[in-house]
Scaffold this motif. Sequence first.
Motif, PDB file in Angstrom:
ATOM      1  N   GLU A  81       0.876  -1.173   0.000  1.00 26.36           N
ATOM      2  CA  GLU A  81       0.000   0.000   0.000  1.00 26.36           C
ATOM      3  C   GLU A  81       0.910   1.218   0.000  1.00 26.36           C
ATOM      4  N   ARG A  86      -1.004  -0.949  -4.383  1.00 27.42           N
ATOM      5  CA  ARG A  86      -2.277  -0.251  -4.202  1.00 27.42           C
ATOM      6  C   ARG A  86      -1.968   1.158  -3.699  1.00 27.42           C
ATOM      7  N   GLU A 115      -4.147  -0.188  -9.259  1.00 28.54           N
ATOM      8  CA  GLU A 115      -4.844  -0.638  -8.059  1.00 28.54           C
ATOM      9  C   GLU A 115      -4.818   0.522  -7.053  1.00 28.54           C
ATOM     10  N   PHE A 116      -5.906   0.681  -6.314  1.00 26.78           N
ATOM     11  CA  PHE A 116      -6.037   1.860  -5.456  1.00 26.78           C
ATOM     12  C   PHE A 116      -6.677   1.517  -4.117  1.00 26.78           C
ATOM     13  N   VAL A 117      -6.596   2.497  -3.202  1.00 24.50           N
ATOM     14  CA  VAL A 117      -7.195   2.407  -1.869  1.00 24.50           C
ATOM     15  C   VAL A 117      -7.933   3.721  -1.619  1.00 24.50           C
ATOM     16  N   LEU A 173     -11.403   5.575 -12.093  1.00 23.93           N
ATOM     17  CA  LEU A 173     -10.516   4.403 -12.057  1.00 23.93           C
ATOM     18  C   LEU A 173     -10.811   3.420 -13.180  1.00 23.93           C
ATOM     19  N   CYS A 222     -10.391  -0.393 -12.430  1.00 23.60           N
ATOM     20  CA  CYS A 222      -9.249  -0.833 -11.622  1.00 23.60           C
ATOM     21  C   CYS A 222      -9.730  -1.442 -10.308  1.00 23.60           C
ATOM     22  N   TRP A 237      -9.785  -2.010  -6.319  1.00 17.62           N
ATOM     23  CA  TRP A 237      -9.536  -1.080  -5.223  1.00 17.62           C
ATOM     24  C   TRP A 237     -10.036  -1.634  -3.899  1.00 17.62           C
ATOM     25  N   THR A 238      -9.452  -1.093  -2.841  1.00 21.15           N
ATOM     26  CA  THR A 238      -9.785  -1.428  -1.461  1.00 21.15           C
ATOM     27  C   THR A 238     -10.559  -0.274  -0.839  1.00 21.15           C
TER      28      THR A 238
END
Length: 229
Positions: free
Chosen positions: A29, A58, A89-91, A113, A116, A118-119
Motif C-alpha cells: 500500500e 495499491r 490498483e487503489f485504496v 478508475l 481498476c 480497489w480497497t
Amino acid sequence: MSKRAVLEVIALDAEDAVAARAGGADRLELVTDMAADGLTPSVGTFTEIRAAVDISLRVMLRLGDGFAAGDIEELVCAARELRGAGADEFVLGFLDEGGGVDVSAVERIVAELDGCRWTFHRAIDRAADRDALRKQLADLPGLDTYLSAGSAAGVDDGLPTLLAEAARRGEPGYEQRLMVGGGLRLDHVPRLRAAGVDAFHIGGAARPGGWAQPVSSAAVREWRAAMDE
C-alpha cells in the motif's frame, strides 16, 4: 492451511518496497505522511516504487486526515495522473458527516478508475452502520477488498466483528475479501486464519524502529512465516 494468505505492507518509498518484497510481501500500500495516517503519494514516488519491485501496488487516494473526501476534483486529478503513470490498483474510502458512506464521492472516484481494483479502507471502522455501507457499495466496479480492524480502536476490540464478517463471506455485501489491519499482532493471526481470513495488512509492525526507520525485511519475514503456518 493450504491457501497462501495475502500480506500487504505499507511502503513510503522504494527502499521500503524492496525490503517488504524481500521479506515476502505480496502487495504494497503506497502512501505518504503517516502523521495523517497515510495520504496520496506523488506520481514520482509511485514510478520509483514501480520500477523497484514487481509485486502489486495499491495507491492511496486521500487528501487529508480524517475520512471526508475533501476536494473531489483534486482527487480525480490525482487518480488520473497516477493512472497515466501506470497505477492500476487503489485504496480509498469516504464518509459523510453522519458516518454514512459518501456514495457520490466514492462513485466519482471509481468512475475515474475505470475498472481498476480497489480497497475500501478503514473508514469502514468509523462508519455508523458497517452492514449498510457494504450493501451500498456492493455493486461498484473494481471493489474487491475491505481493510478493517473491526473497530476504530483496533483488532483487539474489533475481533468479534471481524470473525462475524468472515463467517458471512459470499453473502450480498460480503463478497469482497476481508483484509485485517490496524493494531494487528502476530498472536491474532492463528484465530483469524482459522476463521477463513486470508489477507493481512501491516504498517508499524514492519518497522521495529518506528516510522522514522525503513521497513525491516526480517520483520516482514516473521509475519510471512506466521501466516504460512
